[in-house]
Enzyme design. Structure first.
Site, PDB file in Angstrom:
ATOM      1  N   ASP A   1      -5.633  -6.991   5.987  1.00 45.39           N
ATOM      2  CA  ASP A   1      -7.101  -7.042   5.895  1.00 45.39           C
ATOM      3  C   ASP A   1      -7.664  -7.136   4.483  1.00 45.39           C
ATOM      4  OD1 ASP A   1      -6.268  -4.528   5.243  1.00 45.39           O
ATOM      5  OD2 ASP A   1      -7.489  -3.464   6.705  1.00 45.39           O
TER       6      ASP A   1
ATOM      7  N   ILE B   1       0.840  -1.196   0.000  1.00 46.27           N
ATOM      8  CA  ILE B   1       0.000   0.000   0.000  1.00 46.27           C
ATOM      9  C   ILE B   1       0.874   1.245   0.000  1.00 46.27           C
ATOM     10  CG2 ILE B   1      -0.267   0.306   2.519  1.00 46.27           C
ATOM     11  CD1 ILE B   1      -3.348   0.779   1.788  1.00 46.27           C
TER      12      ILE B   1
ATOM     13  N   GLU C   1       2.279  -6.275   7.283  1.00 42.69           N
ATOM     14  CA  GLU C   1       1.273  -5.479   7.983  1.00 42.69           C
ATOM     15  C   GLU C   1       1.531  -5.277   9.472  1.00 42.69           C
ATOM     16  OE1 GLU C   1       0.729  -7.337   5.409  1.00 42.69           O
ATOM     17  OE2 GLU C   1      -0.902  -6.543   4.183  1.00 42.69           O
TER      18      GLU C   1
ATOM     19  N   ASP D   1      -1.164  -9.799  -0.592  1.00 40.82           N
ATOM     20  CA  ASP D   1      -2.631  -9.940  -0.680  1.00 40.82           C
ATOM     21  C   ASP D   1      -3.043 -10.116  -2.139  1.00 40.82           C
ATOM     22  OD1 ASP D   1      -3.962  -9.003   2.110  1.00 40.82           O
ATOM     23  OD2 ASP D   1      -2.200  -7.777   1.741  1.00 40.82           O
TER      24      ASP D   1
ATOM     25  N   GLY E   1       0.448  -5.395   0.731  1.00 43.56           N
ATOM     26  CA  GLY E   1      -0.640  -5.513  -0.241  1.00 43.56           C
ATOM     27  C   GLY E   1      -0.250  -6.329  -1.469  1.00 43.56           C
TER      28      GLY E   1
HETATM   29  C1  LIG Z   1      -7.107  -1.217   3.788  1.00 45.24           C
HETATM   30  C2  LIG Z   1      -5.654  -1.468   3.787  1.00 45.24           C
HETATM   31  C3  LIG Z   1      -5.229  -2.237   2.642  1.00 45.24           C
HETATM   32  C4  LIG Z   1      -4.019  -2.723   2.434  1.00 45.24           C
HETATM   33  C5  LIG Z   1      -2.929  -2.678   3.360  1.00 45.24           C
HETATM   34  C6  LIG Z   1      -1.702  -3.118   3.026  1.00 45.24           C
HETATM   35  C7  LIG Z   1      -0.601  -3.056   3.996  1.00 45.24           C
HETATM   36  C8  LIG Z   1       0.753  -2.982   3.375  1.00 45.24           C
HETATM   37  O1  LIG Z   1       0.922  -2.983   2.194  1.00 45.24           O
HETATM   38  S1  LIG Z   1       2.021  -2.920   4.471  1.00 45.24           S
HETATM   39  C9  LIG Z   1       3.420  -2.668   3.464  1.00 45.24           C
HETATM   40  C10 LIG Z   1       3.756  -1.218   3.204  1.00 45.24           C
HETATM   41  N1  LIG Z   1       4.965  -1.132   2.443  1.00 45.24           N
HETATM   42  C11 LIG Z   1       6.175  -0.932   2.960  1.00 45.24           C
HETATM   43  O2  LIG Z   1       6.310  -0.756   4.129  1.00 45.24           O
HETATM   44  C12 LIG Z   1       7.329  -0.975   1.992  1.00 45.24           C
HETATM   45  C13 LIG Z   1       8.069   0.335   1.952  1.00 45.24           C
HETATM   46  N2  LIG Z   1       9.093   0.321   0.890  1.00 45.24           N
HETATM   47  C14 LIG Z   1      10.258  -0.318   0.959  1.00 45.24           C
HETATM   48  O3  LIG Z   1      10.541  -1.028   1.892  1.00 45.24           O
HETATM   49  C15 LIG Z   1      11.224  -0.082  -0.153  1.00 45.24           C
HETATM   50  O4  LIG Z   1      10.799   1.011  -0.885  1.00 45.24           O
HETATM   51  C16 LIG Z   1      11.402  -1.254  -1.116  1.00 45.24           C
HETATM   52  C17 LIG Z   1      10.078  -1.771  -1.627  1.00 45.24           C
HETATM   53  C18 LIG Z   1      12.141  -2.406  -0.405  1.00 45.24           C
HETATM   54  C19 LIG Z   1      12.236  -0.831  -2.352  1.00 45.24           C
HETATM   55  O5  LIG Z   1      13.439  -0.247  -1.945  1.00 45.24           O
HETATM   56  P1  LIG Z   1      14.274   0.650  -2.978  1.00 45.24           P
HETATM   57  O6  LIG Z   1      14.375  -0.040  -4.265  1.00 45.24           O
HETATM   58  O7  LIG Z   1      15.542   1.028  -2.299  1.00 45.24           O
HETATM   59  O8  LIG Z   1      13.376   1.934  -3.216  1.00 45.24           O
HETATM   60  P2  LIG Z   1      13.149   3.208  -2.294  1.00 45.24           P
HETATM   61  O9  LIG Z   1      14.245   4.166  -2.537  1.00 45.24           O
HETATM   62  O10 LIG Z   1      12.930   2.791  -0.896  1.00 45.24           O
HETATM   63  O11 LIG Z   1      11.784   3.779  -2.851  1.00 45.24           O
HETATM   64  C20 LIG Z   1      11.722   4.443  -4.085  1.00 45.24           C
HETATM   65  C21 LIG Z   1      10.556   5.408  -4.029  1.00 45.24           C
HETATM   66  O12 LIG Z   1       9.365   4.684  -3.816  1.00 45.24           O
HETATM   67  C22 LIG Z   1       8.684   5.172  -2.655  1.00 45.24           C
HETATM   68  N3  LIG Z   1       8.010   4.033  -2.002  1.00 45.24           N
HETATM   69  C23 LIG Z   1       8.430   2.773  -1.883  1.00 45.24           C
HETATM   70  N4  LIG Z   1       7.510   2.044  -1.230  1.00 45.24           N
HETATM   71  C24 LIG Z   1       6.485   2.859  -0.952  1.00 45.24           C
HETATM   72  C25 LIG Z   1       5.223   2.676  -0.283  1.00 45.24           C
HETATM   73  N5  LIG Z   1       4.822   1.492   0.165  1.00 45.24           N
HETATM   74  N6  LIG Z   1       4.423   3.745  -0.168  1.00 45.24           N
HETATM   75  C26 LIG Z   1       4.767   4.957  -0.665  1.00 45.24           C
HETATM   76  N7  LIG Z   1       5.952   5.186  -1.315  1.00 45.24           N
HETATM   77  C27 LIG Z   1       6.784   4.140  -1.445  1.00 45.24           C
HETATM   78  C28 LIG Z   1       9.807   5.717  -1.802  1.00 45.24           C
HETATM   79  O13 LIG Z   1       9.289   6.610  -0.867  1.00 45.24           O
HETATM   80  C29 LIG Z   1      10.669   6.367  -2.848  1.00 45.24           C
HETATM   81  O14 LIG Z   1      10.046   7.578  -3.237  1.00 45.24           O
HETATM   82  P3  LIG Z   1      10.888   8.911  -3.485  1.00 45.24           P
HETATM   83  O15 LIG Z   1       9.890   9.941  -3.843  1.00 45.24           O
HETATM   84  O16 LIG Z   1      11.833   8.557  -4.599  1.00 45.24           O
HETATM   85  O17 LIG Z   1      11.611   9.175  -2.210  1.00 45.24           O
END
Ligand SMILES: CC/C=C\C=C\CC(=O)SCCNC(=O)CCNC(=O)[C@H](O)C(C)(C)COP(=O)(O)OP(=O)(O)OC[C@H]1O[C@@H](n2cnc3c(N)ncnc32)[C@H](O)[C@@H]1OP(=O)(O)O
Length: 395
Positions: free
Chosen positions: A273, A185, A265, A245, A242
């Site tokens: 969820d 997400i 999550e 999921d 997500g």
């Molecule tokens: C009703 C609810 C429904 C669903 C719920 C779902 C729950 C979940 O999905 S929980 C999981 C949430 N996700 C995360 O915690 C992952 C976060 N991201 C990472 O860990 C890393 O980005 C990576 C996927 C391992 C990739 O790493 P890397 O290749 O080094 O890239 P980054 O430099 O970290 O990211 C590049 C760029 O993408 C943006 N970004 C990455 N993931 C997310 C995210 N989940 N949400 C928003 N943005 C994300 C990151 O901020 C970077 O953006 P810039 O603008 O370039 O800084």
């Protein structure tokens, strides 16, 4: 096919086996696209001179099928070149049928799914049709690691609902653009949504709003499962939260050696969820591993994912994986759509019900579907030991 378009009938192949029934296929070239036409109805024929196609096949305006009339009959039919013809609307096709055979348009190179649902309809998805009948849906926010923002959830549902309704689309590939499949997400979008809901003062109304929000996201992912066409997920790199999921709603999952799966999550303070907790235990079969992964949010690599049954094949890189998923999707798309869609519906049903209930559902399903023309076509092809699969009509 446009009414009035000029088509060149370039190939007509048909054989009359001993039963006296004609089976065959006709190909026409129009507007540089290969169109395939197939015999829909066959009739008993008398031995006679070589069969030749009438030079004016007619297009039925309502359903786009083509009526093609054969003026002669014969035992064995060589390839015939028929020159140029003009497609005309045929308002009363019944008038023409008694003299010959009816052909139905089977496919063109670009499926309706892709023509109607171009990528430009979506901000977060890229759509393409690698082959007729196969549709490729790519999550397309590579710069954000395919994080799922609100728009994505809405678009995914509308995309899969449209593909479900597209008769020409028979199998679907789902993959992620850029470095990974999905980072789950979009945390920024999620936080903004959360803040706007928390601003609602009354607890009852706030709770109702949150419930509706969760259900709308659940329904977005469930649209893949409800889609009657098989969905193949092709996963590379990170598949987080997500992302897990989402892949659990697919029919088949392949991944690359560098794939990493994480039920993230609990690390963001929520219980998953939108489907992982409901679907994944049934996919991997081990309650113990399921709970370990969900309680710890640890990464699971490709080998372990295959070992536990989350994915069925692993590839060294994305290119080789995409070649394999395309071959798989293409193979599925050559099978009877009636059989494939019936299989998916009944596998889904039987996962969620007891054996006797599911058998009952199956019998009710097939009391209609066993009457399909696909059954006879398939049986004939099997008996004739045909090297190529029969050409089935869209469903
Ligand atoms: C009703 C609810 C429904 C669903 C719920 C779902 C729950 C979940 O999905 S929980 C999981 C949430 N996700 C995360 O915690 C992952 C976060 N991201 C990472 O860990 C890393 O980005 C990576 C996927 C391992 C990739 O790493 P890397 O290749 O080094 O890239 P980054 O430099 O970290 O990211 C590049 C760029 O993408 C943006 N970004 C990455 N993931 C997310 C995210 N989940 N949400 C928003 N943005 C994300 C990151 O901020 C970077 O953006 P810039 O603008 O370039 O800084």
């Amino acid at each position: 096919m446009l009414v009035g378009a000029r088509v060149r009938l370039c190939e007509l192949k048909a054989t009359v086996p001993e039963s006296g029934r004609v089976s065959g296929e006709i190909r026409a070239v129009a507007a540089r696209q290969t169109q395939r036409w197939q015999l829909l109805q066959s009739r008993r024929v008398r031995p006679g001179p070589e069969l030749s196609a009438s030079d004016e096949p007619s297009l039925r305006p309502r359903d786009g099928t083509c009526c093609m009339f054969l003026s002669g009959v014969g035992q064995k039919l060589p390839k015939v070149s028929c020159g140029w013809s003009v497609l005309r609307p045929c308002y009363n096709s019944a008038d023409f049928i008694p003299r010959g055979f009816r052909f139905i348009k089977i496919s063109s190179q670009l499926p309706t799914s892709a023509r109607m649902l171009s990528s430009s309809s979506f901000q977060t998805l890229k759509l393409s049709s690698p082959t007729s009948h196969v549709c490729h849906v790519e999550i397309n926010r590579p710069e954000k690691r395919n994080a799922m923002n609100h728009e994505f959830w809405m678009e995914l549902k509308s995309c899969f609902e449209s593909l479900a309704q597209s008769p020409e689309c028979r199998s679907i590939i789902l993959s992620g653009a850029g470095k990974c499949f999905s980072s789950g997400i979009d945390l920024k979008s999620f936080a903004e949504k959360g803040a706007s809901m928390m601003a609602v003062e009354d607890v009852g109304r706030r709770a109702k709003m949150m419930r509706d929000f969760i259900i709308s996201y659940q329904e977005s992912f469930s649209s893949l499962e409800k889609c009657p066409k098989p969905v193949i997920a092709a996963i590379h790199g990170a598949c987080i939260g997500g992302g897990v999921d989402l892949i659990c709603t697919a029919d088949i999952r392949y991944c690359t050696q560098d794939a990493q799966f994480q039920i993230k999550e609990v690390d963001i303070g929520v219980a998953a969820d939108v489907g992982t907790l409901q679907r994944m235990p049934k996919i991997i079969g081990s309650e113990s591993l399921m709970r370990e992964l969900a309680y710890t949010a640890r990464f699971m690599g490709a080998d372990e994912a295959r070992q536990c049954g989350l994915v069925s094949r692993i590839f060294p890189d994305k290119d080789s994986m995409m070649k394999a998923v395309l071959a798989l999707a293409e193979l599925i798309s050559t099978k009877s759509p009636v059989a494939i869609q019936g299989t998916k519906a009944n596998l889904n049903y039987s996962r969620d019900h007891g054996v006797s209930e599911a058998l009952d559902y199956m019998a009710t399903w097939n009391m209609a579907m066993l009457q399909t023309e696909d059954l006879m076509k398939s049986a004939i092809a099997q008996m004739e030991k045909s090297k190529t699969p029969p050409i089935y009509s869209n469903l």
